[in-house]
Design an enzyme around this catalytic site. Structure first.
Site, short mmCIF file in Angstrom:
data_model
loop_
_atom_site.label_atom_id
_atom_site.label_comp_id
_atom_site.label_asym_id
_atom_site.label_seq_id
_atom_site.Cartn_x
_atom_site.Cartn_y
_atom_site.Cartn_z
N ARG A 199 40.89 36.21 46.33
CA ARG A 199 41.56 36.39 45.55
C ARG A 199 42.91 37.17 45.91
O ARG A 199 42.94 37.89 46.38
CB ARG A 199 41.04 37.32 44.31
CG ARG A 199 41.93 37.50 43.19
CD ARG A 199 41.15 38.91 42.30
NE ARG A 199 42.27 39.23 41.35
CZ ARG A 199 42.57 40.61 41.09
NH1 ARG A 199 41.86 41.43 41.67
NH2 ARG A 199 43.50 40.67 40.13
N HIS A 255 50.61 40.43 39.62
CA HIS A 255 49.86 41.83 40.14
C HIS A 255 50.96 42.57 40.39
O HIS A 255 51.20 43.16 41.64
CB HIS A 255 49.04 41.37 41.30
CG HIS A 255 48.05 42.53 41.98
ND1 HIS A 255 46.68 42.55 41.98
CD2 HIS A 255 48.48 43.87 41.77
CE1 HIS A 255 46.22 43.39 42.27
NE2 HIS A 255 47.04 44.42 42.09
N GLU A 285 45.19 44.17 35.60
CA GLU A 285 45.35 45.43 35.21
C GLU A 285 46.49 45.92 34.44
O GLU A 285 47.56 46.75 34.92
CB GLU A 285 45.21 46.53 36.39
CG GLU A 285 43.86 46.55 37.30
CD GLU A 285 44.03 47.39 38.26
OE1 GLU A 285 42.96 47.36 39.05
OE2 GLU A 285 45.02 48.16 38.70
N ASN A 298 38.17 45.41 37.47
CA ASN A 298 38.49 46.31 38.78
C ASN A 298 37.70 47.65 38.32
O ASN A 298 38.27 48.32 37.38
CB ASN A 298 39.90 46.22 38.87
CG ASN A 298 40.24 44.98 39.09
OD1 ASN A 298 39.77 44.11 39.35
ND2 ASN A 298 41.66 44.76 39.30
N TYR A 312 36.56 51.49 40.08
CA TYR A 312 36.73 52.38 41.22
C TYR A 312 35.76 53.66 40.98
O TYR A 312 35.43 54.38 41.92
CB TYR A 312 38.08 52.67 41.57
CG TYR A 312 38.92 51.47 42.19
CD1 TYR A 312 38.57 51.03 43.33
CD2 TYR A 312 39.76 50.74 41.36
CE1 TYR A 312 39.34 50.02 44.06
CE2 TYR A 312 40.30 49.42 41.71
CZ TYR A 312 40.12 49.13 43.11
OH TYR A 312 40.53 48.17 43.64
N GLU A 368 37.69 43.60 41.67
CA GLU A 368 37.95 44.67 42.67
C GLU A 368 36.69 45.93 42.68
O GLU A 368 36.65 46.37 41.51
CB GLU A 368 39.38 45.31 42.58
CG GLU A 368 40.61 44.22 42.78
CD GLU A 368 41.99 45.07 42.37
OE1 GLU A 368 41.86 46.58 42.43
OE2 GLU A 368 43.06 44.51 42.03
#
Length: 442
Positions: free
Chosen positions: A77, A121, A166, A291, A293, A349
């Site tokens: 990606r 992005h 995002e 994504n 985290y 991600e």
């Protein structure tokens, strides 16, 4: 000894973004993006770093693709740099920019990897920012024009399309908090950006469907679903407020459910919606990328802009002070599965920053290995509980320019020596190789 097994059709990938890895910011017709401008702003980026060279993937993509192949990855990606394709944001198309992504895609296919391309992005052409950027409606239409060019020219080479990465970060970090390019702190502009990013996604998908292309198309969100710090009703409400303003303002319109009432009624926030906008935003898509985290805890605070406040967590943290909460990923996946009625999901991600240092030609990043294993376990639990999760992309394939952190934070499973551009696979890279091969015991 534990074992995590995924079906053979589960897609294993790695991910990067154009400005973070490519370098070559003034080569072959590329013009400045908002990140080039932001990096020139005193104090904006730690240590004054910039993306001029980054990991030099623009010149070293064949080496990188070979390494991905050696590590058994099935997909890459990457993002397409808008300033390479349409340097002024609209109008003239730069064929040299298109050719780079054609060459990269062909190289990936030659090694058996799927091409997963993200249209945006964060590297908005500076020319469009000069007109108001994402805070003006015309940028959404410029994005649709750019997307159409990419679909027409790169369509034969791309296996999966992503419109935006995002939009939370673009709208809030870029236009509200000023931490990312273009570095603006203005609530009104941020709220406009939320809507115009949503609109840009919808307009791009319309263009895609007009062309009759068959590769799956979707978008990528970085959900914030913080947990309430207590069982008190107002803290539980605070968690809903946080989810509404940071996640639901993007997710719900995609699903044709409009903007959340917690935002429009309780927070008295008005989006610049015109007739037909919400129908455009809710175009049919094939998947959503997530994504993930971290997860934080929140309490109610009516003095805050969005009626909540983050409070300290007890979990271990990465070197960015991000708490490690693998079970939070399970919560996110189940929420998305519910809201989207089982739409295919991908982890696009997941990873962590760590203080990595080569020792005798190796990088032993056991901290990152543990992080990834714990999150893969959450992915497997989600699948076992019925979530339609189709794949996992580790962030990041390589160390890179980490936005406002510059080069001070390393997310890669491949170490980059920025002086020599040597690539050194870390232990986490070899661990990923084993997971992809089906050796999932730890």
């Amino acid at each position: 000894m534990q074992k995590i097994e995924f079906n053979k059709d589960f897609l294993w990938g790695c991910a990067t973004a154009s400005y973070q890895v490519e370098g070559a910011i003034d080569e072959d017709g590329r013009k400045p993006s908002i990140w080039d401008t932001f990096c020139n702003k005193a104090g904006a980026i730690l240590h004054g770093d910039d993306g001029k060279i980054a990991a030099d993937q623009y010149h070293r993509y064949k080496e990188d693709v070979q390494l991905m192949s050696d590590l058994n990855f099935q997909a890459y990606r990457f993002s397409i740099a808008w300033p390479r394709i349409m340097p002024d944001g609209r109008g003239a198309v730069n064929q040299k920019g298109l050719q780079y992504y054609i060459n990269l895609s062909k190289e990936l296919h030659s090694k058996g990897l799927k091409v997963v391309a993200t249209l945006y992005h964060w590297d908005l052409p500076q020319a469009l920012q000069d007109e108001g950027g994402w805070a003006v409606r015309s940028t959404a239409y410029a994005f649709a024009e750019y997307a159409k060019v990419c679909f027409e020219e790169l369509g034969p080479y791309v296996d999966q399309w992503i419109t935006l990465n995002e939009p939370f970060c673009t709208a809030y970090l870029g236009y509200l908090y000023g931490e990312h390019a273009p570095g603006i702190k203005d609530q009104e502009q941020a709220i406009k950006a939320v809507h115009y990013l949503n609109l840009a996604h919808g307009l791009a998908v319309v263009e895609y469907h007009k062309l009759g292309l068959e590769a799956p198309i979707g978008t990528v969100l970085n959900p914030s679903l913080p947990r309430p710090a207590s069982r008190k009703a107002y803290d539980e409400k605070a968690a809903r407020y946080a989810r509404a303003i940071f996640t639901d303002v993007f997710l719900l319109p995609l699903m044709g459910k409009g903007y959340p009432q917690e935002v429009t009624k309780d927070m008295h926030i008005s989006f610049p919606v015109q007739t037909g906008d919400m129908e455009l935003i809710a175009q049919p898509i094939d998947f959503i990328g997530i994504n993930y985290y971290m997860e934080r805890a929140v309490v109610f605070d009516e003095s805050r802009l969005f009626l909540h406040r983050e409070v300290p967590s007890w979990q271990r943290t990465t070197n960015q002070d991000w708490p490690i909460v693998p079970y939070g990923l399970l919560r996110v996946l189940k929420y998305f599965d519910q809201v989207t009625d089982g739409l295919p999901l991908y982890i696009t991600e997941n990873g962590c920053a760590n203080d990595d240092v080569p020792i005798n030609g190796r990088v032993h990043d056991s901290f990152r290995c543990d992080y990834i294993i714990e999150h893969l376990a959450a992915c497997k639990q989600a699948i076992d509980e019925g979530v339609n999760l189709k794949g996992y992309f580790v962030w990041s394939f390589m160390d890179n320019f980490e936005w406002a952190w510059g080069y001070s934070r390393r997310f890669g499973i491949v170490y980059i020596d920025y002086e020599t551009q040597q690539r050194i696979p870390k232990d986490s890279a070899y661990m990923m190789r084993d997971f992809i091969a089906g050796y999932c015991e730890f």
